[in-house]
Write an enzyme that holds these catalytic residues in place. Structure first.
Site, PDB file in Angstrom:
ATOM      1  N   CYS A 116      -0.208   0.448  15.918  1.00 33.43           N
ATOM      2  CA  CYS A 116      -0.362  -0.754  16.734  1.00 33.43           C
ATOM      3  C   CYS A 116      -0.287  -0.408  18.213  1.00 33.43           C
ATOM      4  CB  CYS A 116       0.702  -1.773  16.386  1.00 33.43           C
ATOM      5  SG  CYS A 116       2.329  -1.236  16.851  1.00 33.43           S
ATOM      6  N   ARG A 175       0.815  -1.226   0.000  1.00 30.05           N
ATOM      7  CA  ARG A 175       0.000   0.000   0.000  1.00 30.05           C
ATOM      8  C   ARG A 175       0.842   1.267   0.000  1.00 30.05           C
ATOM      9  NH1 ARG A 175      -4.001  -1.937   4.639  1.00 30.05           N
ATOM     10  NH2 ARG A 175      -3.166  -4.012   4.360  1.00 30.05           N
TER      11      ARG A 175
HETATM   12  P1  NAD Z   1      -1.360  -6.996   7.133  1.00 34.76           P
HETATM   13  O1  NAD Z   1      -1.287  -8.196   8.007  1.00 34.76           O
HETATM   14  O2  NAD Z   1      -2.499  -6.867   6.198  1.00 34.76           O
HETATM   15  O3  NAD Z   1      -0.048  -6.932   6.200  1.00 34.76           O
HETATM   16  C1  NAD Z   1       1.250  -7.061   6.732  1.00 34.76           C
HETATM   17  C2  NAD Z   1       2.157  -7.676   5.671  1.00 34.76           C
HETATM   18  O4  NAD Z   1       1.684  -8.990   5.353  1.00 34.76           O
HETATM   19  C3  NAD Z   1       2.178  -6.900   4.357  1.00 34.76           C
HETATM   20  O5  NAD Z   1       3.495  -6.857   3.880  1.00 34.76           O
HETATM   21  C4  NAD Z   1       1.254  -7.685   3.465  1.00 34.76           C
HETATM   22  O6  NAD Z   1       1.604  -7.614   2.098  1.00 34.76           O
HETATM   23  C5  NAD Z   1       1.411  -9.108   3.964  1.00 34.76           C
HETATM   24  N1  NAD Z   1       0.181  -9.897   3.781  1.00 34.76           N
HETATM   25  C6  NAD Z   1      -1.099  -9.425   3.799  1.00 34.76           C
HETATM   26  N2  NAD Z   1      -1.957 -10.436   3.590  1.00 34.76           N
HETATM   27  C7  NAD Z   1      -1.230 -11.568   3.436  1.00 34.76           C
HETATM   28  C8  NAD Z   1      -1.558 -12.936   3.203  1.00 34.76           C
HETATM   29  N3  NAD Z   1      -2.797 -13.337   3.083  1.00 34.76           N
HETATM   30  N4  NAD Z   1      -0.540 -13.823   3.121  1.00 34.76           N
HETATM   31  C9  NAD Z   1       0.728 -13.426   3.250  1.00 34.76           C
HETATM   32  N5  NAD Z   1       1.095 -12.138   3.469  1.00 34.76           N
HETATM   33  C10 NAD Z   1       0.137 -11.224   3.564  1.00 34.76           C
HETATM   34  O7  NAD Z   1      -1.224  -5.727   8.078  1.00 34.76           O
HETATM   35  P2  NAD Z   1      -1.389  -4.191   7.701  1.00 34.76           P
HETATM   36  O8  NAD Z   1      -2.831  -3.914   7.452  1.00 34.76           O
HETATM   37  O9  NAD Z   1      -0.393  -3.801   6.672  1.00 34.76           O
HETATM   38  O10 NAD Z   1      -0.920  -3.488   9.061  1.00 34.76           O
HETATM   39  C11 NAD Z   1      -1.774  -3.255  10.142  1.00 34.76           C
HETATM   40  C12 NAD Z   1      -1.655  -4.335  11.182  1.00 34.76           C
HETATM   41  O11 NAD Z   1      -0.311  -4.435  11.643  1.00 34.76           O
HETATM   42  C13 NAD Z   1      -2.482  -4.059  12.414  1.00 34.76           C
HETATM   43  O12 NAD Z   1      -3.068  -5.262  12.853  1.00 34.76           O
HETATM   44  C14 NAD Z   1      -1.477  -3.552  13.416  1.00 34.76           C
HETATM   45  O13 NAD Z   1      -1.826  -3.711  14.769  1.00 34.76           O
HETATM   46  C15 NAD Z   1      -0.289  -4.382  13.068  1.00 34.76           C
HETATM   47  N6  NAD Z   1       0.958  -3.800  13.545  1.00 34.76           N
HETATM   48  C16 NAD Z   1       1.585  -4.405  14.592  1.00 34.76           C
HETATM   49  C17 NAD Z   1       2.757  -3.870  15.092  1.00 34.76           C
HETATM   50  C18 NAD Z   1       3.489  -4.530  16.238  1.00 34.76           C
HETATM   51  O14 NAD Z   1       4.654  -4.246  16.440  1.00 34.76           O
HETATM   52  N7  NAD Z   1       2.836  -5.418  16.981  1.00 34.76           N
HETATM   53  C19 NAD Z   1       3.293  -2.711  14.516  1.00 34.76           C
HETATM   54  C20 NAD Z   1       2.623  -2.129  13.445  1.00 34.76           C
HETATM   55  C21 NAD Z   1       1.456  -2.692  12.967  1.00 34.76           C
END
Ligand code: NAD
Length: 498
Positions: free
Chosen positions: A281, A177
């Site tokens: 997060c 994104r």
């Molecule tokens: P997301 O899980 O949709 O995506 C994260 C990554 O995974 C991206 O690079 C994406 O391309 C990949 N991805 C997405 N769907 C996938 C699939 N089906 N199979 C394999 N890979 C896949 O998360 P997001 O929407 O980009 O980010 C927001 C989320 O991240 C929230 O839940 C937030 O709480 C979390 N977050 C956690 C922390 C932490 O340190 N705990 C920090 C920042 C964000």
């Protein structure tokens, strides 16, 4: 239309898979770029490149590796303004907030400049007769990072700076994104003197992630994103023998004790609940006032503040927060607000109808505030990830402590109080990885470690700080005897120091 490919072998390369994703300009809702989605073959190309470059990089002395990071810090500082603008335009957060995203990443790169010291092993002289014993930390080889959309500068730097400082080669798979900033950071690392192939950015979706999971040459994966994907990556990655750490979603509570300074607590809730449109997060998404009287006083102060939040363009320096990342994200968050009303919570501030004049197609949403949310509601249990704050009224301290402790997420939590004993008890007992005492967003600094508990974190080592050096290296322990060799003859029993 701007096209974003990959960064492999020290240069930008066009995508070859024929598949792309839209990168939006959340302020207006327009598509501003197309990002390539890598095929398995493209991922393999990046891994082979990285594998060939890594031994030479690992052989450089750690001071020289640190100097590349020092130069990188200088180059990012020269481009701070344009990077922050690029970040805000792809993510939607405001430019000042985007600067914070870059800064918290740079601080981990600063920490990694201490790599000559951080990688020092242990040494025991005379561990036995004529025997010295020492341990050293060696890089793993090729490692990967898979990162979320919400911190497109900070989290990639949390991953690649320590990994590269340790002597690994790195494959970054950023969020599709907002890939612009990670791509630029990789260019700047090369400009800073990093050899080609040591930092590669491969853009993509599930196919790219699955190729990382299946690649035998990738030895470790650091993931940050939602919990469902964290669980998938942790399970598959561990099953194939990789070292894996995955950080997931959150539901962060802020306890407001009856003795708390309510004006400060309200300021904290407004900033931590609605900053970056709640897409953090470590955002506070649940406020827990203790006692009905505290709750009534808190709501009286909170409601006008939520009503007067200033939502604006990402480039408006006076905006409290900007648009969300995509139309899909707005739809999901609005759906949760509808659900909260159906579940019987009191929607005391409703931001669903907000539109930005002149930017009606932008991904905006006003701040929402729910009162009288209860622990059995889905809006309490699930991560909403938008500008929505839920107030759960607790009758006493014990109930307030139980809420975050029993919640399935355990990323961050805060308590606001003037009572040191209550704060100390809370910090000791709460089942959450990062605790703030009169601090709403307790993100540890670069030289400590960051990680949540329960469904917010998988794996036993945290991000950044000393844990990152442990995660990206393996220990070798040498037992050495000079110069007598084995002249005493063969030994058939287990050697001990009795
Ligand atoms: P997301 O899980 O949709 O995506 C994260 C990554 O995974 C991206 O690079 C994406 O391309 C990949 N991805 C997405 N769907 C996938 C699939 N089906 N199979 C394999 N890979 C896949 O998360 P997001 O929407 O980009 O980010 C927001 C989320 O991240 C929230 O839940 C937030 O709480 C979390 N977050 C956690 C922390 C932490 O340190 N705990 C920090 C920042 C964000």
């Amino acid at each position: 239309m701007r096209e974003i490919g990959h960064f492999i072998g020290g240069r930008n390369v066009a995508g070859k898979s024929g598949r792309t994703a839209d990168v939006f300009l959340p302020m207006t809702g327009e598509v501003q770029a197309k990002v390539a989605l890598a095929s398995r073959a493209e991922m393999r190309e990046a891994v082979e490149n990285a594998k060939a470059a890594q031994p030479g990089w690992a052989a450089q002395n750690p001071q020289k590796r640190a100097r590349v990071l020092m130069k990188f810090l200088e180059l990012v500082h020269q481009e701070y303004d344009s990077l922050a603008e690029l970040l805000a335009r792809e993510h939607g957060k405001t430019v000042p907030d985007a600067r914070g995203d870059i800064q918290r990443g740079l601080e981990v790169a600063e920490f990694a400049c201490g790599i000559p010291h951080l990688m020092k092993g242990e040494f025991s002289e005379n561990a036995g007769p004529g025997i010295d014993m020492y341990s050293m930390r060696q890089p793993l080889g090729v490692v990967a990072g898979i990162t979320p959309f919400n911190f497109p500068a900070m989290i990639p730097m949390w991953k690649f700076a320590p990994a590269i400082a340790c002597g690994n080669a790195f494959i970054l798979k950023p969020s599709e994104r907002d890939p612009g900033v990670p791509m630029r950071l990789a260019e700047l690392m090369i400009e800073a003197g990093l050899p080609a192939g040591i930092l590669n950015v491969v853009n993509g979706d599930k196919e790219a992630v699955d190729s990382i999971l299946e690649d035998p040459d990738i030895k470790a994966i650091g993931f940050v994103g939602s919990s469902a994907i964290a669980e998938y990556i942790y399970g598959k990655g561990c099953a194939s023998g990789k070292r894996v750490q995955c950080f997931g979603g959150a539901k962060n509570h802020m306890i407001v004790m009856p003795d708390a300074d309510l004006d400060r607590a309200v300021d904290a809730l407004i900033g931590a609940g609605y900053g970056s449109a709640g897409e953090r997060c470590m955002a506070i998404s649940v406020a827990v006032p203790v006692g009905e009287e505290t709750a009534d006083r808190l709501m009286e102060k909170l409601i006008p503040r939520v009503e007067s939040l200033k939502i604006g363009l990402s480039t408006d320096p006076d905006a409290d927060f900007g648009p969300l990342v995509t139309a899909e994200a707005v739809k999901k968050v609005r759906g949760y607000v509808d659900l909260g009303v159906e579940e019987g919570a009191d929607l005391v501030v409703d931001g669903r109808g907000f539109t930005m004049q002149g930017y009606e197609n932008g991904f905006y949403m006003g701040g929402c505030l729910f009162d009288r949310v209860t622990a059995d509601m889905r809006i309490y249990k699930e991560e909403i990830f938008g500008p929505v704050l839920s107030v759960v009224r607790a009758k006493d301290y014990q109930e307030a402590l139980d809420l975050p402790t029993k919640h399935e997420y355990g990323n961050g939590v805060a308590i606001f109080t003037r009572d040191g004993d209550a704060a100390r008890d809370f910090a000791s007992k709460v089942e959450v990885g990062m605790v703030g005492i009169n601090v709403p967003i307790p993100v540890p600094l670069a030289y400590h470690t960051f990680g949540g508990w329960k469904r917010s974190g998988y794996g036993d080592l945290n991000q950044h700080g000393p844990d990152s050096i442990r995660f990206y290296t393996k220990t070798k322990t040498v037992t050495s005897r000079w110069p007598s060799g084995i002249k005493d003859g063969a030994e058939f029993i287990m050697p001990t120091m009795r």
